[in-house]
Design a protein around this motif. Structure first.
Motif, short mmCIF file in Angstrom:
data_model
loop_
_atom_site.label_atom_id
_atom_site.label_comp_id
_atom_site.label_asym_id
_atom_site.label_seq_id
_atom_site.Cartn_x
_atom_site.Cartn_y
_atom_site.Cartn_z
N SER A 57 0.83 -1.20 0.00
CA SER A 57 0.00 0.00 0.00
C SER A 57 0.86 1.26 0.00
O SER A 57 0.47 2.28 -0.58
CB SER A 57 -0.94 0.00 1.21
N GLN A 58 2.04 1.21 0.61
CA GLN A 58 2.95 2.35 0.56
C GLN A 58 3.43 2.59 -0.87
O GLN A 58 3.50 3.74 -1.32
CB GLN A 58 4.13 2.12 1.49
N LEU A 59 3.75 1.53 -1.58
CA LEU A 59 4.17 1.68 -2.97
C LEU A 59 3.01 2.21 -3.81
O LEU A 59 3.22 3.01 -4.73
CB LEU A 59 4.65 0.35 -3.54
N GLU A 60 1.81 1.77 -3.51
CA GLU A 60 0.65 2.10 -4.32
C GLU A 60 0.16 3.53 -4.10
O GLU A 60 -0.42 4.12 -5.02
CB GLU A 60 -0.48 1.11 -3.99
N THR A 61 0.41 4.10 -2.93
CA THR A 61 -0.21 5.38 -2.61
C THR A 61 0.77 6.52 -2.36
O THR A 61 0.45 7.67 -2.67
CB THR A 61 -1.10 5.25 -1.36
N THR A 62 1.94 6.25 -1.80
CA THR A 62 2.81 7.35 -1.37
C THR A 62 4.20 7.34 -1.97
O THR A 62 4.92 8.33 -1.85
CB THR A 62 2.95 7.34 0.17
N ASN A 63 4.63 6.25 -2.59
CA ASN A 63 5.99 6.18 -3.09
C ASN A 63 6.12 6.94 -4.40
O ASN A 63 5.42 6.62 -5.37
CB ASN A 63 6.41 4.71 -3.28
N PRO A 64 7.00 7.94 -4.50
CA PRO A 64 7.10 8.73 -5.73
C PRO A 64 7.65 7.95 -6.91
O PRO A 64 7.51 8.40 -8.06
CB PRO A 64 8.05 9.87 -5.33
N THR A 112 9.41 -4.68 1.31
CA THR A 112 9.92 -3.91 2.45
C THR A 112 11.15 -3.10 2.05
O THR A 112 11.27 -1.92 2.40
CB THR A 112 10.28 -4.87 3.60
N TYR A 113 12.05 -3.71 1.30
CA TYR A 113 13.26 -3.03 0.85
C TYR A 113 12.91 -1.83 -0.02
O TYR A 113 13.43 -0.72 0.17
CB TYR A 113 14.15 -4.00 0.09
N THR A 114 12.03 -2.02 -0.99
CA THR A 114 11.67 -0.94 -1.90
C THR A 114 10.96 0.19 -1.18
O THR A 114 11.23 1.38 -1.41
CB THR A 114 10.78 -1.48 -3.03
N ALA A 115 10.02 -0.16 -0.30
CA ALA A 115 9.27 0.87 0.42
C ALA A 115 10.16 1.67 1.36
O ALA A 115 9.93 2.87 1.58
CB ALA A 115 8.12 0.24 1.20
N SER A 116 11.20 1.04 1.91
CA SER A 116 12.04 1.71 2.90
C SER A 116 13.10 2.60 2.29
O SER A 116 13.70 3.42 3.00
CB SER A 116 12.70 0.67 3.81
N GLN A 117 13.37 2.48 0.99
CA GLN A 117 14.44 3.26 0.38
C GLN A 117 14.16 4.76 0.40
O GLN A 117 15.08 5.57 0.43
CB GLN A 117 14.67 2.79 -1.06
N GLN A 175 15.10 2.01 6.85
CA GLN A 175 15.85 1.29 5.84
C GLN A 175 16.46 -0.01 6.35
O GLN A 175 16.93 -0.84 5.57
CB GLN A 175 16.96 2.17 5.25
N LEU A 176 16.40 -0.23 7.67
CA LEU A 176 16.95 -1.46 8.24
C LEU A 176 15.90 -2.54 8.44
O LEU A 176 16.24 -3.66 8.84
CB LEU A 176 17.64 -1.16 9.58
#
Length: 259
Positions: free
Chosen positions: A82-89, A130-135, A152-153
């Motif tokens: 959901s973070q990738l879908e809504t907030t990740n630029p 998790t890795y992609t969303a945390s970058q 990021q950890l």
């Protein structure tokens, strides 16, 4: 109460909601013996035959780990997808998120079937998400179980937790980090620092699978969604660019008196 829960469910990001639900329902059905595991695992001999069972490319990501994993795995998928879908630029369109799932999932399957074996790959996909969303959250503190750690950890904390609870999952999780890093290099790092274009552009046809249909059939008639407009192009109805809710009447344009 139940209607409020359903309203919240349908308002959740659609791709994250759908995948988390599919993982939960499939895992419950398999572990309870309602559906056989043999329908879901990945193997090449079922894929490369006269009538290929291509659904296994997707179903191999729908079986969670046992016990608490039936709850935690869908939760992690929902949280980070959901973070990738809504907030990740990095993902401006839902088609970009779908392409991410397809490419990263394919790389996880390829690496594991070539070097590590295995038939179910959800743990690798969770670590990749998790890795992609945390970058893009470097410097932000987040909670991982009972601990507060830099965002990021978190994927590496997942690997550390597996070292204590499920060491067999560690190679799969490492492959997920490698897949996510490869996607990041091909789509972001190379264009930014290599001076080229994205080496993994999103195919245009994927938009047809994730865009909202223009025509809606209802019991009381038909509604047509207007074509999307480029940012800054304005609106033919005189709508302002502000939020629709709660002052929804602001989006109706200037009023006109009848008569």
């Amino acid at each position: 109460m139940s209607s409020e829960i359903m309203d919240a469910y349908w308002q959740a990001p659609p791709m994250a909601r759908t995948m988390a639900t599919a993982i939960f329902v499939t895992s419950i059905s398999a572990y309870m013996g309602i559906l056989p595991f043999s329908w879901f695992y990945f193997t090449e001999d079922r894929l490369f035959k006269l009538l290929p069972e291509i659904w296994r490319l997707a179903t191999c990501f729908l079986i969670s780990s046992k016990e608490f994993g039936i709850i935690l795995d869908p939760y992690f998928v929902y949280q980070y997808l959901s973070q990738l879908e809504t907030t990740n630029p990095k993902f401006a369109r839902k088609a970009d998120v779908l392409w991410y799932l397809l490419t990263v999932g394919s790389f996880i399957v390829l690496v594991n079937r070539t070097f590590l074996g295995g038939a179910f790959f959800l743990q690798g996909l969770i670590t990749a998400l998790t890795y992609t969303a945390s970058q893009d959250q470097r410097g932000v503190k987040t909670n991982f179980y009972f601990f507060t750690v830099p965002a990021q950890l978190v994927p590496y904390c997942m690997i550390l937790a597996s070292l204590l609870m499920n060491p067999a999952a560690i190679p799969l999780q490492v492959s997920g980090i490698l897949a996510a890093h490869l996607h990041d290099f091909l789509t972001r790092l190379w264009p930014e620092f290599g001076g080229g274009s994205s080496l993994l552009p999103t195919p245009g046809f994927l938009s047809y699978f994730v865009e909202t249909p223009r025509v809606f059939r209802r019991d009381y008639g038909t509604a047509i969604r207007p074509p999307s407009q480029a940012p800054g192009s304005g609106s033919s109805t005189g709508a302002s660019a502000g939020p629709v809710f709660p002052d929804s009447w602001r989006s109706r344009g200037s009023g006109h008196r009848l008569g």
